[in-house]
Design a protein around this motif. Structure first.
Motif, PDB file in Angstrom:
ATOM      1  N   LEU A  72       0.827  -1.207   0.000  1.00 52.93           N
ATOM      2  CA  LEU A  72       0.000   0.000   0.000  1.00 52.93           C
ATOM      3  C   LEU A  72       0.865   1.263   0.000  1.00 52.93           C
ATOM      4  CD1 LEU A  72      -2.890  -1.009   2.411  1.00 52.93           C
ATOM      5  CD2 LEU A  72      -3.073  -0.540  -0.047  1.00 52.93           C
ATOM      6  N   ALA A  73       1.940   1.255   0.752  1.00 51.48           N
ATOM      7  CA  ALA A  73       2.824   2.424   0.801  1.00 51.48           C
ATOM      8  C   ALA A  73       3.471   2.681  -0.560  1.00 51.48           C
ATOM      9  CB  ALA A  73       3.890   2.236   1.879  1.00 51.48           C
ATOM     10  N   ILE A  74       3.955   1.646  -1.198  1.00 51.10           N
ATOM     11  CA  ILE A  74       4.603   1.817  -2.505  1.00 51.10           C
ATOM     12  C   ILE A  74       3.579   2.249  -3.555  1.00 51.10           C
ATOM     13  CG2 ILE A  74       5.753   0.591  -4.390  1.00 51.10           C
ATOM     14  CD1 ILE A  74       7.175  -1.067  -2.172  1.00 51.10           C
ATOM     15  N   LEU A  75       2.412   1.648  -3.549  1.00 52.81           N
ATOM     16  CA  LEU A  75       1.374   2.040  -4.507  1.00 52.81           C
ATOM     17  C   LEU A  75       0.937   3.483  -4.285  1.00 52.81           C
ATOM     18  CD1 LEU A  75      -0.720  -1.246  -4.612  1.00 52.81           C
ATOM     19  CD2 LEU A  75       0.832  -0.367  -6.393  1.00 52.81           C
ATOM     20  N   ILE A 101      -4.842   0.676   7.818  1.00 54.69           N
ATOM     21  CA  ILE A 101      -4.691   1.052   6.411  1.00 54.69           C
ATOM     22  C   ILE A 101      -4.544   2.569   6.301  1.00 54.69           C
ATOM     23  CG2 ILE A 101      -5.891   1.136   4.179  1.00 54.69           C
ATOM     24  CD1 ILE A 101      -7.048  -1.683   4.993  1.00 54.69           C
ATOM     25  N   ALA A 102      -5.374   3.312   7.032  1.00 51.60           N
ATOM     26  CA  ALA A 102      -5.279   4.772   7.029  1.00 51.60           C
ATOM     27  C   ALA A 102      -3.918   5.233   7.541  1.00 51.60           C
ATOM     28  CB  ALA A 102      -6.408   5.380   7.859  1.00 51.60           C
ATOM     29  N   GLU A 103      -3.384   4.569   8.575  1.00 50.63           N
ATOM     30  CA  GLU A 103      -2.062   4.930   9.115  1.00 50.63           C
ATOM     31  C   GLU A 103      -0.956   4.699   8.093  1.00 50.63           C
ATOM     32  OE1 GLU A 103      -0.954   6.455  11.897  1.00 50.63           O
ATOM     33  OE2 GLU A 103      -3.053   6.792  12.434  1.00 50.63           O
ATOM     34  N   VAL A 104      -1.033   3.597   7.349  1.00 53.27           N
ATOM     35  CA  VAL A 104      -0.028   3.331   6.316  1.00 53.27           C
ATOM     36  C   VAL A 104      -0.044   4.453   5.281  1.00 53.27           C
ATOM     37  CG1 VAL A 104       0.570   1.808   4.376  1.00 53.27           C
ATOM     38  CG2 VAL A 104      -0.006   0.821   6.604  1.00 53.27           C
ATOM     39  N   ILE A 105      -1.235   4.864   4.871  1.00 54.67           N
ATOM     40  CA  ILE A 105      -1.334   5.919   3.855  1.00 54.67           C
ATOM     41  C   ILE A 105      -0.893   7.264   4.436  1.00 54.67           C
ATOM     42  CG2 ILE A 105      -2.927   7.161   2.348  1.00 54.67           C
ATOM     43  CD1 ILE A 105      -4.467   4.445   2.117  1.00 54.67           C
ATOM     44  N   LEU A 106      -1.280   7.547   5.671  1.00 52.19           N
ATOM     45  CA  LEU A 106      -0.849   8.785   6.324  1.00 52.19           C
ATOM     46  C   LEU A 106       0.672   8.831   6.436  1.00 52.19           C
ATOM     47  CD1 LEU A 106      -1.533  11.421   7.800  1.00 52.19           C
ATOM     48  CD2 LEU A 106      -1.746  10.067   9.899  1.00 52.19           C
ATOM     49  N   HIS A 107       1.276   7.720   6.852  1.00 49.20           N
ATOM     50  CA  HIS A 107       2.733   7.651   6.955  1.00 49.20           C
ATOM     51  C   HIS A 107       3.369   7.860   5.576  1.00 49.20           C
ATOM     52  CE1 HIS A 107       6.412   6.500   9.080  1.00 49.20           C
ATOM     53  NE2 HIS A 107       6.745   5.883   7.956  1.00 49.20           N
ATOM     54  N   SER A 108       2.749   7.297   4.556  1.00 48.77           N
ATOM     55  CA  SER A 108       3.267   7.452   3.191  1.00 48.77           C
ATOM     56  C   SER A 108       3.229   8.909   2.747  1.00 48.77           C
ATOM     57  CB  SER A 108       2.444   6.606   2.214  1.00 48.77           C
ATOM     58  OG  SER A 108       2.516   5.244   2.557  1.00 48.77           O
ATOM     59  N   ALA A 110       3.999  11.539   4.305  1.00 45.99           N
ATOM     60  CA  ALA A 110       5.199  12.258   4.738  1.00 45.99           C
ATOM     61  C   ALA A 110       6.372  12.031   3.794  1.00 45.99           C
ATOM     62  CB  ALA A 110       5.579  11.827   6.154  1.00 45.99           C
ATOM     63  N   TYR A 111       6.386  10.907   3.114  1.00 47.81           N
ATOM     64  CA  TYR A 111       7.522  10.553   2.268  1.00 47.81           C
ATOM     65  C   TYR A 111       7.195  10.576   0.784  1.00 47.81           C
ATOM     66  CZ  TYR A 111       9.457   9.381   6.719  1.00 47.81           C
ATOM     67  OH  TYR A 111       9.901   9.476   8.001  1.00 47.81           O
ATOM     68  N   ALA A 112       5.938  10.306   0.420  1.00 52.73           N
ATOM     69  CA  ALA A 112       5.553  10.260  -0.989  1.00 52.73           C
ATOM     70  C   ALA A 112       4.873  11.545  -1.448  1.00 52.73           C
ATOM     71  CB  ALA A 112       4.618   9.069  -1.233  1.00 52.73           C
ATOM     72  N   VAL A 114       1.671  14.600  -0.130  1.00 53.59           N
ATOM     73  CA  VAL A 114       0.267  14.670   0.257  1.00 53.59           C
ATOM     74  C   VAL A 114      -0.686  14.423  -0.922  1.00 53.59           C
ATOM     75  CG1 VAL A 114      -1.515  16.221   1.178  1.00 53.59           C
ATOM     76  CG2 VAL A 114       0.714  16.051   2.302  1.00 53.59           C
ATOM     77  N   PRO A 115      -0.470  14.987  -2.107  1.00 54.84           N
ATOM     78  CA  PRO A 115      -1.430  14.735  -3.186  1.00 54.84           C
ATOM     79  C   PRO A 115      -1.587  13.249  -3.536  1.00 54.84           C
ATOM     80  CG  PRO A 115      -0.090  16.638  -3.721  1.00 54.84           C
ATOM     81  CD  PRO A 115       0.516  16.001  -2.490  1.00 54.84           C
ATOM     82  N   LEU A 116      -0.470  12.532  -3.571  1.00 55.60           N
ATOM     83  CA  LEU A 116      -0.553  11.098  -3.857  1.00 55.60           C
ATOM     84  C   LEU A 116      -1.241  10.352  -2.715  1.00 55.60           C
ATOM     85  CD1 LEU A 116       2.952  10.496  -5.430  1.00 55.60           C
ATOM     86  CD2 LEU A 116       0.750  10.444  -6.609  1.00 55.60           C
ATOM     87  N   ALA A 117      -0.923  10.713  -1.493  1.00 56.02           N
ATOM     88  CA  ALA A 117      -1.536  10.056  -0.339  1.00 56.02           C
ATOM     89  C   ALA A 117      -3.026  10.375  -0.256  1.00 56.02           C
ATOM     90  CB  ALA A 117      -0.825  10.454   0.947  1.00 56.02           C
ATOM     91  N   ARG A 118      -3.429  11.583  -0.641  1.00 57.61           N
ATOM     92  CA  ARG A 118      -4.844  11.948  -0.642  1.00 57.61           C
ATOM     93  C   ARG A 118      -5.610  11.034  -1.601  1.00 57.61           C
ATOM     94  NH1 ARG A 118      -8.222  15.275  -3.674  1.00 57.61           N
ATOM     95  NH2 ARG A 118      -9.975  16.107  -2.490  1.00 57.61           N
ATOM     96  N   GLY A 119      -5.080  10.827  -2.784  1.00 58.99           N
ATOM     97  CA  GLY A 119      -5.713   9.921  -3.750  1.00 58.99           C
ATOM     98  C   GLY A 119      -5.775   8.500  -3.230  1.00 58.99           C
TER      99      GLY A 119
END
Length: 141
Positions: A72-75, A101-108, A110-112, A114-119
């Motif tokens: 999920l983080a890489i995607l 699942i939300a935490e994985v995306i939230l953590h992502s 910070a590194y990937a 915000v726009p990508l994580a929002r999607g």
């Protein structure tokens, strides 16, 4: 000219990959995927089954929950919302809850970014909602 190169029926790596693929994705998804498979792409999907499902998801080094978090983080970082929807279902099947699942995306985020994580968050929420896995209401931001 024959384009498809398929594996021999005794190919243990293909058999292992198919078992893992079915376990992770579910029989219904895999059966539908196989029904759509063309001769043109057969060798590619055999490769994916051997390399991704047998050689990576079939390894003992990480449990499937952890593999789902990483996937999920890489995607999320790649902006692959279509795959995030599929792998959100996989993550639920592998025992992750909506908050994890939300935490994985939230953590992502910070590194990937915000726009990508929002999607990714929106794609995961759509899928969790469809699966009936969300308890509470929604908040639009």
């Amino acid at each position: 000219m024959e384009l498809a190169v398929t594996a021999d029926a005794s190919d243990g790596q293909l058999d292992t990959g198919m078992r893992v693929r079915r376990s992770v994705l579910g029989d219904e998804f895999v059966d539908a995927s196989l029904a759509r498979r063309s001769d043109f792409a057969a060798a590619f999907y055999d490769y994916v089954t051997r390399s991704v499902w047998s050689e990576v998801w079939g390894r003992d080094g990480l449990d499937r929950r952890t593999r789902s978090c990483i996937t999920l983080a890489i995607l999320t970082a790649l902006g692959r919302q279509d795959e995030i929807e599929l792998h959100t279902e996989v993550a639920v099947r592998n025992g992750l809850g909506p908050s994890e699942i939300a935490e994985v995306i939230l953590h992502s985020a910070a590194y990937a970014g915000v726009p990508l994580a929002r999607g990714a968050m929106q794609a995961a929420e759509r899928t969790l909602d469809r699966l009936g896995a969300l308890d509470g209401g929604r908040s639009e931001h």
